[in-house]
Design a protein around this motif. Structure first.
Motif, PDB file in Angstrom:
ATOM      1  N   THR A 252     101.512 104.174  37.410  1.00  0.00           N
ATOM      2  CA  THR A 252     103.068 103.930  36.880  1.00  0.00           C
ATOM      3  C   THR A 252     103.950 104.821  37.422  1.00  0.00           C
ATOM      4  O   THR A 252     104.936 104.598  37.657  1.00  0.00           O
ATOM      5  N   ALA A 253     103.348 106.060  37.660  1.00  0.00           N
ATOM      6  CA  ALA A 253     104.238 107.256  38.273  1.00  0.00           C
ATOM      7  C   ALA A 253     103.217 108.148  38.571  1.00  0.00           C
ATOM      8  O   ALA A 253     101.997 108.096  38.392  1.00  0.00           O
ATOM      9  N   VAL A 254     103.943 109.407  39.074  1.00  0.00           N
ATOM     10  CA  VAL A 254     103.052 110.844  39.243  1.00  0.00           C
ATOM     11  C   VAL A 254     103.640 111.649  38.408  1.00  0.00           C
ATOM     12  O   VAL A 254     104.750 111.688  37.879  1.00  0.00           O
ATOM     13  N   LYS A 255     102.754 112.740  38.171  1.00  0.00           N
ATOM     14  CA  LYS A 255     103.237 113.579  36.921  1.00  0.00           C
ATOM     15  C   LYS A 255     102.803 114.994  37.431  1.00  0.00           C
ATOM     16  O   LYS A 255     101.634 115.285  38.022  1.00  0.00           O
ATOM     17  N   SER A 256     104.001 115.845  37.074  1.00  0.00           N
ATOM     18  CA  SER A 256     103.371 117.368  37.262  1.00  0.00           C
ATOM     19  C   SER A 256     104.109 118.246  36.096  1.00  0.00           C
ATOM     20  O   SER A 256     105.101 118.085  35.813  1.00  0.00           O
ATOM     21  N   GLN A 257     103.103 119.116  35.542  1.00  0.00           N
ATOM     22  CA  GLN A 257     103.634 119.744  34.465  1.00  0.00           C
ATOM     23  C   GLN A 257     103.701 121.447  34.931  1.00  0.00           C
ATOM     24  O   GLN A 257     103.315 122.344  34.358  1.00  0.00           O
ATOM     25  N   ALA A 258     104.084 121.356  36.259  1.00  0.00           N
ATOM     26  CA  ALA A 258     104.055 122.852  37.104  1.00  0.00           C
ATOM     27  C   ALA A 258     104.878 123.776  36.234  1.00  0.00           C
ATOM     28  O   ALA A 258     104.782 125.253  36.336  1.00  0.00           O
ATOM     29  N   ALA A 259     106.004 123.121  35.403  1.00  0.00           N
ATOM     30  CA  ALA A 259     107.114 124.051  34.663  1.00  0.00           C
ATOM     31  C   ALA A 259     106.484 125.168  33.807  1.00  0.00           C
ATOM     32  O   ALA A 259     106.994 125.894  33.211  1.00  0.00           O
ATOM     33  N   TYR A 260     105.107 124.841  33.527  1.00  0.00           N
ATOM     34  CA  TYR A 260     104.566 125.724  32.348  1.00  0.00           C
ATOM     35  C   TYR A 260     104.188 127.172  33.045  1.00  0.00           C
ATOM     36  O   TYR A 260     103.965 128.011  32.573  1.00  0.00           O
ATOM     37  N   SER A 261     104.224 127.130  34.510  1.00  0.00           N
ATOM     38  CA  SER A 261     103.886 128.423  35.141  1.00  0.00           C
ATOM     39  C   SER A 261     104.798 128.864  36.061  1.00  0.00           C
ATOM     40  O   SER A 261     104.911 129.858  36.495  1.00  0.00           O
ATOM     41  N   ARG A 262     105.974 128.027  36.177  1.00  0.00           N
ATOM     42  CA  ARG A 262     107.123 128.513  37.113  1.00  0.00           C
ATOM     43  C   ARG A 262     108.462 127.563  36.760  1.00  0.00           C
ATOM     44  O   ARG A 262     108.130 126.552  36.164  1.00  0.00           O
ATOM     45  N   ASN A 263     109.523 127.687  37.377  1.00  0.00           N
ATOM     46  CA  ASN A 263     110.316 126.966  37.419  1.00  0.00           C
ATOM     47  C   ASN A 263     110.259 125.900  38.412  1.00  0.00           C
ATOM     48  O   ASN A 263     109.563 126.047  39.284  1.00  0.00           O
TER      49      ASN A 263
END
Length: 479
Positions: A252-263
């Motif tokens: 349905t989409a792609v997801k990244s939660q990179a904001a937990y370790s950087r801007n």
């Protein structure tokens, strides 16, 4: 397992909601909203609004739910204790630690070593401190609805434990999500694999996780299944290509939660700059901060380019962190500006910014008003801060285009508290619309007309759910 229709019928929805009544459903068992509405002469309108909201299914845009088969296993590897404490194990556990629960008590409460009937004694000294947070309310609403108890108390634990075990039967995800929460479908970001070949693809639609494609990168999680030996950057590009080729048509989409370790300030970095950095990474050499960011930035935009090719929205975490004692609040303040930079840099990409960037949510409203490709998602927000979420929704409605907001995602690993979260979200949506009418910013007809797009219509269009459902019916892993 045979899936039911992807649509939640009015009859099935109202059957479950009728057990408690529409206004009680929205208020979680208290008459706060109807009294508030009646006090300004909106009693009849508010009752009709509640009914409209009750009858309208949610499209749930974000979950981390385990597969139902894992929950049916008596000793599931990812569940420490298969008892009532599991319902409290995601998010509310963080509030317990923040309230001061000692780590040994915390570990004992969520372990299988302690008898379920003894766990209330561990929880009771801390329950009063967390039961009124959004996390606590979601859990208590869920146990009331599921197990027919007044709340989470010493006297109700036996009935809750019995109901917990009795409820975990084949088909309970459909029953809990559709009948109790009024959810038509969920979009799941699997935490144990880049993409889950779920046995219930029409109920548990899946996002493709790109975080390991660009952070690290996590070669061990992606390359083996693709069957590609990674020796250089071009090989890693081919690995990313493989995942999109195989799962892009079904995601349905792609997801990244990179904001937990950087801007989320991803700059364009050409392959020529990234290649030597990737080779250093392959050799196990350390990268300095600038080098690490450059490699991550290059791989992020490569993955985003593939998402664009497959017409997949890009879901990004913004704002508040889950957990305890780990959040650098100053970094959160940078997310809003970075979000607008992403939208300006890649106008062809549809960015779905998660969690309203709490506590800096007005910046996302500004981005959605300014950029055609900026969308805002209220997933998780209702239980992080229910009152702020009402304020956000009111401000969003009178500021930014209404077609670019999604109002619910449970964001849970266990399925049970999704029921409580959905109740809180319906309550908040009703309050936001009623107050806008009360304040003269919306007409009653206008408020009624917004219910369908807010709860499901926007998400159906954004994520092309009708077409995805047709593709998923023929997904190759279904045999």
């Amino acid at each position: 397992m045979t899936e039911t229709s992807t649509k939640v019928s009015r009859r099935s929805t109202m059957k479950s909601l009728g057990l408690i009544g529409s206004t009680v459903f929205l208020t979680g068992g208290t008459p706060v909203l109807e009294a508030r509405a009646a006090s300004v002469g909106q009693g009849d309108f508010y009752a009709a609004l509640c009914q409209r909201i009750d009858e309208t299914p949610f499209i749930d845009t974000h979950e981390h739910l385990l597969e139902e088969e894992e929950r049916l296993q008596e000793n599931s590897g990812r569940i420490k204790a298969n008892d009532w404490s599991f319902i409290l194990s995601h998010y509310l556990d963080s509030d317990l630690l923040s309230a001061g629960m000692p780590r040994p008590e915390y570990e004992a409460f969520f372990s299988a070593a302690l008898d379920p009937m003894q766990k209330w004694a561990v929880l009771e000294p801390w329950w009063w401190a967390v039961r009124h947070t959004g996390y606590g309310q979601a859990v208590e609403i869920a146990v009331r609805k599921l197990y027919d108890v007044e709340g989470l108390t010493k006297d109700s634990i036996v009935k809750i434990q019995e109901g917990y075990l009795k409820g975990i039967q084949p088909g309970f995800y459909t029953r809990y999500l559709r009948d109790f929460a009024g959810i038509e479908s969920c979009q799941v970001n699997c935490l144990s694999a880049p993409f889950s070949e779920t046995s219930q693809p029409l109920l548990l639609m899946q996002d493709l996780s790109i975080i390991g494609m660009h952070m690290g990168p996590n070669i061990g999680a992606y390359a083996p299944k693709a069957g590609i030996e990674v020796k250089e950057l071009a090989d890693w590009h081919r690995v990313i290509d493989w995942w999109f080729e195989h799962y892009g048509p079904y995601a349905t989409a792609v997801k990244s939660q990179a904001a937990y370790s950087r801007n989320i300030d991803f700059d364009p970095v050409p392959a020529e700059r990234a290649e030597p950095l990737f080779l250093k990474r392959i050799r196990g050499e350390s990268l300095d901060g600038e080098e690490k960011k450059a490699l991550e930035d290059h791989l992020f935009w490569y993955a985003v380019g593939k998402a664009n090719h497959y017409n997949l929205p890009v879901k990004l975490h913004t704002g508040y962190y889950a957990g305890t004692a780990s959040m650098p609040l100053g970094r959160l303040a940078e997310n809003g500006g970075a979000a607008s930079d992403l939208c300006r840099r890649s106008p062809e990409t549809r960015f779905d910014f998660f969690h309203i960037n709490y506590p800096n949510y007005e910046e996302l409203i500004a981005a959605a008003k300014q950029y055609p490709n900026a969308y805002v998602d209220m997933c998780w927000a209702w239980i992080v801060n229910p009152a702020a979420s009402v304020d956000f929704l009111k401000k969003y409605i009178v500021t930014a285009p209404i077609n670019k907001i999604f109002t619910f995602g449970g964001d849970y690993i266990p399925v049970e508290p999704v029921i409580g979260h959905a109740a809180i979200a319906r309550r908040g949506i009703g309050l936001a619309l009623a107050e806008l009418v009360q304040e003269g910013w919306l007409t009653q007809d206008g408020a009624m007309d917004l219910v369908e797009p807010l709860l499901c219509g926007n998400a159906r269009k954004m994520f092309a759910l009708e077409a995805k459902s047709q593709s998923l019916k023929n997904a190759p892993w279904r045999g």
